[in-house]
Enzyme design. Structure first.
Site, PDB file in Angstrom:
ATOM      1  N   TYR A 125     -10.986   1.224  10.335  1.00  0.00           N
ATOM      2  CA  TYR A 125     -12.214   1.590   9.619  1.00  0.00           C
ATOM      3  C   TYR A 125     -12.569   0.642   8.472  1.00  0.00           C
ATOM      4  CZ  TYR A 125      -8.724   4.173   6.824  1.00  0.00           C
ATOM      5  OH  TYR A 125      -7.630   4.530   6.091  1.00  0.00           O
ATOM      6  N   LYS A 126     -11.793  -0.407   8.301  1.00  0.00           N
ATOM      7  CA  LYS A 126     -12.118  -1.386   7.252  1.00  0.00           C
ATOM      8  C   LYS A 126     -12.952  -2.508   7.898  1.00  0.00           C
ATOM      9  CE  LYS A 126      -7.898  -0.146   4.735  1.00  0.00           C
ATOM     10  NZ  LYS A 126      -8.480   0.498   3.537  1.00  0.00           N
ATOM     11  N   ARG A 169     -12.517  -4.138  -7.701  1.00  0.00           N
ATOM     12  CA  ARG A 169     -12.255  -4.792  -6.420  1.00  0.00           C
ATOM     13  C   ARG A 169     -13.554  -4.977  -5.636  1.00  0.00           C
ATOM     14  NH1 ARG A 169      -8.424  -2.219  -1.685  1.00  0.00           N
ATOM     15  NH2 ARG A 169     -10.178  -0.784  -1.612  1.00  0.00           N
ATOM     16  N   ASP A 224       1.632  -5.065   8.317  1.00  0.00           N
ATOM     17  CA  ASP A 224       0.449  -4.201   8.268  1.00  0.00           C
ATOM     18  C   ASP A 224      -0.770  -5.101   8.068  1.00  0.00           C
ATOM     19  OD1 ASP A 224      -1.644  -2.520   7.609  1.00  0.00           O
ATOM     20  OD2 ASP A 224      -0.450  -1.238   6.298  1.00  0.00           O
ATOM     21  N   PHE A 251       0.847  -1.186   0.000  1.00  0.00           N
ATOM     22  CA  PHE A 251       0.000   0.000   0.000  1.00  0.00           C
ATOM     23  C   PHE A 251       0.890   1.247   0.000  1.00  0.00           C
ATOM     24  CE2 PHE A 251      -3.103   2.958   2.025  1.00  0.00           C
ATOM     25  CZ  PHE A 251      -4.025   2.919   0.991  1.00  0.00           C
TER      26      PHE A 251
END
Lengths: 433, 433
Positions: free
Chosen positions: A223-224, A392, A198, A129
């Protein structure tokens, strides 16, 4: 051929089905982007209102003690610990993933420097990321180190004697490919390399066992899959063998051994508490706490193992339906089929040149058309080389069902067969998150 | 002797009186701790509920674009800019004060290193807010610099050729003493020293003119006089002459020049945007936005100048009432009487040994007794030397009136005259924020 009835039968047998009621899913939406921002739990609005009106409004400054604000990063952290194979007291919820990565990568570099002063390199994956790579670049500049980026299959061979730290995202945000954390960590340790993981796309999505893998440092996102709300605080874990070895550089008051003594000298708290820095957004921490409760609600139904099993079944069904019903439209699969090698998402590719008038792949426009129909996934641009444009779709088994897979793919089929995505309004690419 | 009628007459003449209606002040509370956590604005609960239920719950990931989440740090920052003498586009609301201080002090050190490589020292005040000193200590360790701490009156003489950066809090958190930002900055610049100003106790409390003072870097707090709620995001300002010179080390995605391109290489955004790092807590940013609106509501009534004038009048009245009505109880004044040299608080001292059985000063117990009576100030411990124990009272003219001063001091008089504070329950000192 799989039928709608087959999908409904799977829902009828789903032991986790009732958990969907914990969420405020908007009408007319099939939400396949919980890997970007989780859905609002039904309990959250009232809890946040309570923090605003009772704890802040009435309690005011007294709530630091009476409402337990000061313990919130640890209390929330303990709930996260149970999802990632950490022990109580080893995780704090705080700051952003990027800031937490800065803390742990700084600590990892300092430790590596002391233990292996000749090592001059941080190793990561080219398609990690971007914010992780940016933080690593900044720290490499600061410490005079090199950031070496490789493809996933090259990692084992790249663990050379110059490497100090291996920093990876467990589940790749683009492709959904998942590393074998235990095997990669073991290979890193055999080469004298520390690991930073991560868990942004892992925590709450796949079973994670940091202690089982003997990992060194970890961060992740609130928040995912943890359903903490937009910009929810992130989390940080450090193996106890490392936690007390160094100051992390963001040495703020909340990480002090005696934060209320207001002494002029910094003295880091023992353990993970020293990874706290400044004052945290209490409303957002409380919302994260509610998000975690939705995952804890799955515990009596089988917990992360049951969630994982459903998540794989959802993705398998989605892929099968796409292959059965959307063939001939230039879609490919970027996500590994092997369950041991993928996270909780399925990423479809489109060939370059398949867009309107041969411009681009059309993937962006297809995603926009689906969103206009209420099927929310997201688009990730390719790099013109190894990585193609991606559609996605993330699967959050807490609130997504098997019938949703049918309808999502049916929309996709219609969008492709009608050519609806070719309309100009879906092709005006703009910033997306 | 000042009377209750005199106080009421001042309220009747107060042009800012109506602003109190913007706040949800709890019944039976006189809140003199807005310098620690501001009061809940009446507009905030609904705005936060809207963010939670509509923007997050219904908009989900789409709200990054449709609800303007991505622009929020700048939009809120622009409101702050107007309060501190910065220009639109020069301030972002983000992260915590400690994290922002790390960013600007890092940048200041990097710039000083390039412009004056022989300078090896960061200068600050011994009684600066501890977290500021902790961050400075961490950065000095990292860069091989020395942190030199002096008393306020020694600063001018301490601007020696070794000093690279002068880091000060504009208004001292303990005493309320305020530096002359323009004069101190001019002296620093004359000595070739960069300035970093922490506005935690200034922004929204006293007029600040960063450009007028030609300051270099600044940070400040969102949850004190800006009424942003517990742990509200903080803010950061960098003079445009410095903003583009260096990466700040917390190089996260939100500070990238093209954050949605997801390129692997960090390229910092121009200007203050590069001082953003990771994803921000949107609910808490929205609440801060509401808090700032309460300050903007004062603009047609005279703005910061009118707020400052009332704040000084409140403090003068408070001090006069204490001296008239609480004499003979061992109270002193730690805050300068000169209006040009103080912020928006009044700090009373008690002599060491004046506590129950000669233990301590009794200041902690007096504050606890007042809190039990609904008069909320706070206690700050002395250091056994120059600094005595302090009873701290902050005056926030947006929601505090002159009659409040009467009642607060009347409670203090009763607490002292009855000896109520000597009861054991008020003397069990515990962690306070």
């Amino acid at each position: 051929m799989t039928t709608l009835q087959d999908c409904r039968a799977l829902d009828a047998q789903d032991p986790l089905r009732e958990l969907r009621q914990l969420f405020a899913l908007p009408e007319g939406v099939i939400y396949l982007d919980g890997n970007s921002l989780g859905v609002l739990p039904r309990a959250t609005p009232q809890r946040v209102a309570e923090v605003v009106q009772r704890e802040w409004g009435e309690g005011l400054i007294r709530s630091w003690n009476t409402a337990g604000w000061f313990e919130l990063p640890q209390r929330v952290g303990d709930k996260i610990a149970g999802l990632i194979g950490a022990r109580p007291g080893e995780v704090v919820a705080t700051d952003s993933t990027s800031v937490n990565l800065f803390k742990v990568l700084s600590a990892a570099i300092l430790i590596a420097r002391e233990d292996h002063p000749a090592r001059t390199c941080v190793l990561s994956e080219r398609s990690n990321f971007p914010t992780d790579l940016y933080i690593a670049q900044a720290l490499c500049r600061q410490h005079g180190l090199t950031l070496r980026l490789v493809e996933p299959e090259e990692i084992a061979g790249a663990l050379t004697p110059e490497v100090a730290v291996l920093m990876l995202t467990h589940v790749n945000y683009r492709t959904g490919a998942m590393h074998d954390m235990a095997a990669v960590t073991a290979a890193a340790h055999a080469a004298g390399v520390l690991t930073v993981w991560d868990l942004a796309h892992s925590a709450g999505a796949v079973p994670v066992d940091l202690h089982g893998a003997d990992a060194d440092f970890s961060v992740g996102c609130g928040y995912k899959y943890l359903n903490g709300g937009p910009g929810a605080p992130a989390f940080v874990w450090v193996h106890p063998r490392h936690a007390d070895r160094f100051w992390q550089p963001l040495a703020g008051w909340w990480g002090h051994a005696a934060p209320f003594e207001f002494t002029p000298d910094y003295r880091p708290a023992p353990g993970i508490a020293r990874y706290l820095c400044g004052t945290q957004p209490i409303m957002s921490l409380a919302a994260l706490d509610c998000g975690l409760d939705t995952l804890l609600a799955a515990a009596p139904l089988g917990g992360m193992a049951a969630l994982r099993s459903k998540s794989l079944a959802l993705a398998d069904l989605f892929i099968r339906l796409v292959e059965e019903r959307c063939a001939g439209h230039g879609l490919g699969l970027a996500t590994p089929r092997d369950p041991a090698r993928r996270g909780s998402q399925a990423c479809l590719t489109r060939e370059p040149g398949a867009g309107v008038d041969g411009a681009g792949s059309g993937a962006y426009a297809i995603v926009q058309t689906l969103i206009a129909r209420g099927v929310i996934g997201d688009f990730r641009a390719g790099d013109g080389g190894r990585h193609k444009d991606i559609l996605r779709f993330g699967f959050t088994p807490l609130y997504i069902g098997f019938e949703d897979m049918w309808h999502a793919v049916e929309h996709l089929r219609q969008v492709l067969e009608t050519g609806e995505w070719r309309q100009p309004e879906f092709n005006q690419q703009q910033a997306v998150t």
